[in-house]
Write a protein that holds these residues in place. Sequence first.
Motif, PDB file in Angstrom:
ATOM      1  N   LEU B 134      46.780  22.096  12.339  1.00  0.00           N
ATOM      2  CA  LEU B 134      47.542  23.022  11.502  1.00  0.00           C
ATOM      3  C   LEU B 134      47.285  24.456  11.940  1.00  0.00           C
ATOM      4  O   LEU B 134      46.296  24.747  12.600  1.00  0.00           O
ATOM      5  CB  LEU B 134      47.171  22.848  10.025  1.00  0.00           C
ATOM      6  CG  LEU B 134      47.702  21.550   9.426  1.00  0.00           C
ATOM      7  CD1 LEU B 134      47.221  21.397   8.004  1.00  0.00           C
ATOM      8  CD2 LEU B 134      49.223  21.540   9.437  1.00  0.00           C
ATOM      9  N   LYS B 135      48.219  25.329  11.528  1.00  0.00           N
ATOM     10  CA  LYS B 135      48.104  26.723  11.929  1.00  0.00           C
ATOM     11  C   LYS B 135      48.207  27.603  10.684  1.00  0.00           C
ATOM     12  O   LYS B 135      49.118  27.432   9.863  1.00  0.00           O
ATOM     13  CB  LYS B 135      49.259  27.039  12.883  1.00  0.00           C
ATOM     14  CG  LYS B 135      49.071  28.303  13.661  1.00  0.00           C
ATOM     15  CD  LYS B 135      50.087  28.381  14.788  1.00  0.00           C
ATOM     16  CE  LYS B 135      50.096  29.780  15.372  1.00  0.00           C
ATOM     17  NZ  LYS B 135      51.050  29.952  16.436  1.00  0.00           N
ATOM     18  N   VAL B 136      47.281  28.538  10.548  1.00  0.00           N
ATOM     19  CA  VAL B 136      47.303  29.486   9.422  1.00  0.00           C
ATOM     20  C   VAL B 136      47.305  30.888   9.985  1.00  0.00           C
ATOM     21  O   VAL B 136      46.412  31.260  10.740  1.00  0.00           O
ATOM     22  CB  VAL B 136      46.065  29.312   8.505  1.00  0.00           C
ATOM     23  CG1 VAL B 136      46.121  30.295   7.342  1.00  0.00           C
ATOM     24  CG2 VAL B 136      45.949  27.876   8.001  1.00  0.00           C
ATOM     25  N   THR B 137      48.316  31.660   9.594  1.00  0.00           N
ATOM     26  CA  THR B 137      48.394  33.054  10.054  1.00  0.00           C
ATOM     27  C   THR B 137      48.496  33.940   8.823  1.00  0.00           C
ATOM     28  O   THR B 137      49.328  33.687   7.954  1.00  0.00           O
ATOM     29  CB  THR B 137      49.629  33.266  10.948  1.00  0.00           C
ATOM     30  OG1 THR B 137      49.585  32.333  12.008  1.00  0.00           O
ATOM     31  CG2 THR B 137      49.664  34.674  11.516  1.00  0.00           C
ATOM     32  N   ALA B 138      47.659  34.957   8.730  1.00  0.00           N
ATOM     33  CA  ALA B 138      47.658  35.828   7.550  1.00  0.00           C
ATOM     34  C   ALA B 138      47.734  37.290   7.959  1.00  0.00           C
ATOM     35  O   ALA B 138      47.068  37.704   8.906  1.00  0.00           O
ATOM     36  CB  ALA B 138      46.398  35.593   6.722  1.00  0.00           C
ATOM     37  N   GLY B 139      48.525  38.060   7.198  1.00  0.00           N
ATOM     38  CA  GLY B 139      48.567  39.497   7.432  1.00  0.00           C
ATOM     39  C   GLY B 139      47.295  40.170   6.954  1.00  0.00           C
ATOM     40  O   GLY B 139      46.964  41.269   7.366  1.00  0.00           O
ATOM     41  N   GLY B 140      46.553  39.491   6.053  1.00  0.00           N
ATOM     42  CA  GLY B 140      45.277  40.005   5.579  1.00  0.00           C
ATOM     43  C   GLY B 140      44.155  39.111   6.050  1.00  0.00           C
ATOM     44  O   GLY B 140      44.072  38.788   7.228  1.00  0.00           O
ATOM     45  N   LEU B 153      43.478  29.397  13.300  1.00  0.00           N
ATOM     46  CA  LEU B 153      43.516  30.426  12.266  1.00  0.00           C
ATOM     47  C   LEU B 153      43.653  31.788  12.935  1.00  0.00           C
ATOM     48  O   LEU B 153      42.911  32.090  13.878  1.00  0.00           O
ATOM     49  CB  LEU B 153      42.208  30.418  11.455  1.00  0.00           C
ATOM     50  CG  LEU B 153      42.115  29.513  10.219  1.00  0.00           C
ATOM     51  CD1 LEU B 153      42.388  28.072  10.535  1.00  0.00           C
ATOM     52  CD2 LEU B 153      40.756  29.659   9.556  1.00  0.00           C
ATOM     53  N   ASN B 154      44.577  32.590  12.422  1.00  0.00           N
ATOM     54  CA  ASN B 154      44.756  33.949  12.941  1.00  0.00           C
ATOM     55  C   ASN B 154      44.847  34.906  11.768  1.00  0.00           C
ATOM     56  O   ASN B 154      45.718  34.765  10.923  1.00  0.00           O
ATOM     57  CB  ASN B 154      46.074  34.065  13.729  1.00  0.00           C
ATOM     58  CG  ASN B 154      45.995  33.337  15.036  1.00  0.00           C
ATOM     59  OD1 ASN B 154      45.300  33.758  15.944  1.00  0.00           O
ATOM     60  ND2 ASN B 154      46.677  32.219  15.133  1.00  0.00           N
ATOM     61  N   ALA B 155      43.961  35.887  11.714  1.00  0.00           N
ATOM     62  CA  ALA B 155      43.961  36.826  10.591  1.00  0.00           C
ATOM     63  C   ALA B 155      43.966  38.256  11.098  1.00  0.00           C
ATOM     64  O   ALA B 155      43.240  38.583  12.035  1.00  0.00           O
ATOM     65  CB  ALA B 155      42.741  36.608   9.707  1.00  0.00           C
ATOM     66  N   ARG B 172      40.928  26.960  17.233  1.00  0.00           N
ATOM     67  CA  ARG B 172      40.778  28.367  17.594  1.00  0.00           C
ATOM     68  C   ARG B 172      40.810  29.222  16.330  1.00  0.00           C
ATOM     69  O   ARG B 172      41.619  29.010  15.449  1.00  0.00           O
ATOM     70  CB  ARG B 172      41.950  28.832  18.480  1.00  0.00           C
ATOM     71  CG  ARG B 172      42.241  27.958  19.655  1.00  0.00           C
ATOM     72  CD  ARG B 172      43.409  28.509  20.442  1.00  0.00           C
ATOM     73  NE  ARG B 172      42.953  29.422  21.465  1.00  0.00           N
ATOM     74  CZ  ARG B 172      42.457  29.049  22.633  1.00  0.00           C
ATOM     75  NH1 ARG B 172      42.372  27.787  22.946  1.00  0.00           N
ATOM     76  NH2 ARG B 172      42.042  29.939  23.513  1.00  0.00           N
ATOM     77  N   CYS B 173      39.905  30.204  16.288  1.00  0.00           N
ATOM     78  CA  CYS B 173      39.910  31.172  15.191  1.00  0.00           C
ATOM     79  C   CYS B 173      39.906  32.551  15.802  1.00  0.00           C
ATOM     80  O   CYS B 173      39.050  32.849  16.633  1.00  0.00           O
ATOM     81  CB  CYS B 173      38.660  31.035  14.322  1.00  0.00           C
ATOM     82  SG  CYS B 173      38.713  29.627  13.246  1.00  0.00           S
ATOM     83  N   ALA B 174      40.837  33.385  15.344  1.00  0.00           N
ATOM     84  CA  ALA B 174      40.872  34.748  15.864  1.00  0.00           C
ATOM     85  C   ALA B 174      41.107  35.702  14.706  1.00  0.00           C
ATOM     86  O   ALA B 174      41.984  35.470  13.883  1.00  0.00           O
ATOM     87  CB  ALA B 174      41.985  34.897  16.904  1.00  0.00           C
ATOM     88  N   ALA B 175      40.322  36.767  14.633  1.00  0.00           N
ATOM     89  CA  ALA B 175      40.479  37.752  13.562  1.00  0.00           C
ATOM     90  C   ALA B 175      40.324  39.139  14.136  1.00  0.00           C
ATOM     91  O   ALA B 175      39.496  39.359  15.016  1.00  0.00           O
ATOM     92  CB  ALA B 175      39.428  37.531  12.470  1.00  0.00           C
TER      93      ALA B 175
END
Lengths: 127, 409
Positions: B134-140, B153-155, B172-175
């Motif tokens: 799954l993919k989660v992208t957040a503006g915050g 995850l991309n934040a 992958r996690c990127a913030a």
Amino acid sequence: MKILLVDDSRTMRSIQRKVLESMSAGADFTEAADGVEALAAIAAKGKFDLVLVDWNMPNMDGHTLVTRIREKDKATPLVMVTTEAEKQRVLDAIKAGANNYVVKPFTPETLSEKVKQTLEKCAAKAA
Amino acid sequence: MGSASTLEPPEGRASDPDAPSREITLTGQIEFAGRSEPGALRVVAADEVIARVIPANATGADPAPPTITIGPGLRFDEPSSMLRATAGGCLRVADRRVWIDQTLHIPGQLDISIGNIDFPHGDVRIDGNVADLLKVTAGGSIQVGGAVEAAELNASGDIRIAGGILGRDKGRCAARGSIHCRFAENATISSGGDLVIAEESSHSNLASAGKLMIGADAGFKGALIAGRASAARGLSCRVLGSHAGVATFVEAGTDAELVALWASAGPRSQDLRARAKQIRDQVGPLMRNQKHLTRDQKEKATELLYKMDEYEAEAEQLMKAVRARYAKVSPHLCPEVQVAEMIYPGVTIRLRGVEGTTTRALRGPLRIVREDRAGFRAVVLVTEQGIKIALPSTIVPDPLKAIADAMQP
């Protein structure tokens, strides 16, 4: 802003155009390869806000062109951009009616500075 | 009224449904635009039409006409009877109240039944795990109450994961901000801020533009085992490597984004400057002897001067991003690794132009630094007593040196 570039070298007109584009976004450029084409452009499109003129051109040279333009129009800013660097030549160009003079080879900074000076002086005179 | 969502309002956000002052109550029924299914998440954009309000029967026959309360993030346009979002977010409907929430809250697991999340309007909060693929992208920011499996995850803000990241070489996690998690395994993690792992990282690819801290709190194992880890502002852990001697690579004091910007812009910029210099050297003598030039030579010189100007402008434009990043990060770069308890053999440590590999186990606490004096350059382990142990080291290219040289006027 309407700008007329008069030079028999296409490369030179291209350089002048790029320098002036960076000074005046959205300027409308017309190009002519000699004095005859330049007069035809003026007849077709009316007065320009700035004219850059080379001296040595076929059919009609820059000095003659400046003289002919000034017969009817005393106000349009005219800048001579030429390889002719002798003092007498400069004086002849100013007497004919050129507002300023740029000697080749020039750097882009020199050309923009001279054009800016010319436009400011002509605007002050007109005010 | 459209069907009420089963999702509950979150606590304490700006769009608190109990916030009194911004709410208005209308009399009538609400007809939602688009589909509205029970429990369905609906993300809306600013200015989007949400619903039409159908006024209650005007005859007054009904002594108790239905009412709707319009909460934060919505405005009612009386002439058209339309409800419009004033901000992007998650549309909430509960107990005859409608509002926009700028936190997207998933009360349980995020799995295939809900699908990918793309929420540019604010934070995402997931109470359970995030399932594979799954993919989660957040503006915050993104907050996960459970673990993250082989997901992405991309934040734009921070990422906080109460559990661990079990990447299975796909996760992958990127913030842009910091990342906190309990452990990382076979994962790729990159943070614009600090990267904090409570227990252990194994076989993972870690990159932090801030500090990388593993086991910062007492009581945690704090092991960094295998994989690659780099941190611009320094790295600390309790245990580095494993007694089995599994290859582990760590790097400190280099900013990965700066190096990448330089790689794409630097060589081209240098080439352009070299060409500009070549023209300057060529035209310079001609300019000093203009009187003797022919007309064609003068025109050619003008062309060359223009070309030189173009090259220099292009070179400067390419270097703009490099300069900005260099100014931002260079004062904070720290080429140092701290190991609190134990370092094992098989660990390669790269510190700005020099790389050394451990050949035996050593007890901490140790500070690992770069020593560079009088022709000697090595990675050195410094004990608490100040004893220095130089590792067998090799000189490696230091991209930061080339960048620093290029920053000189």
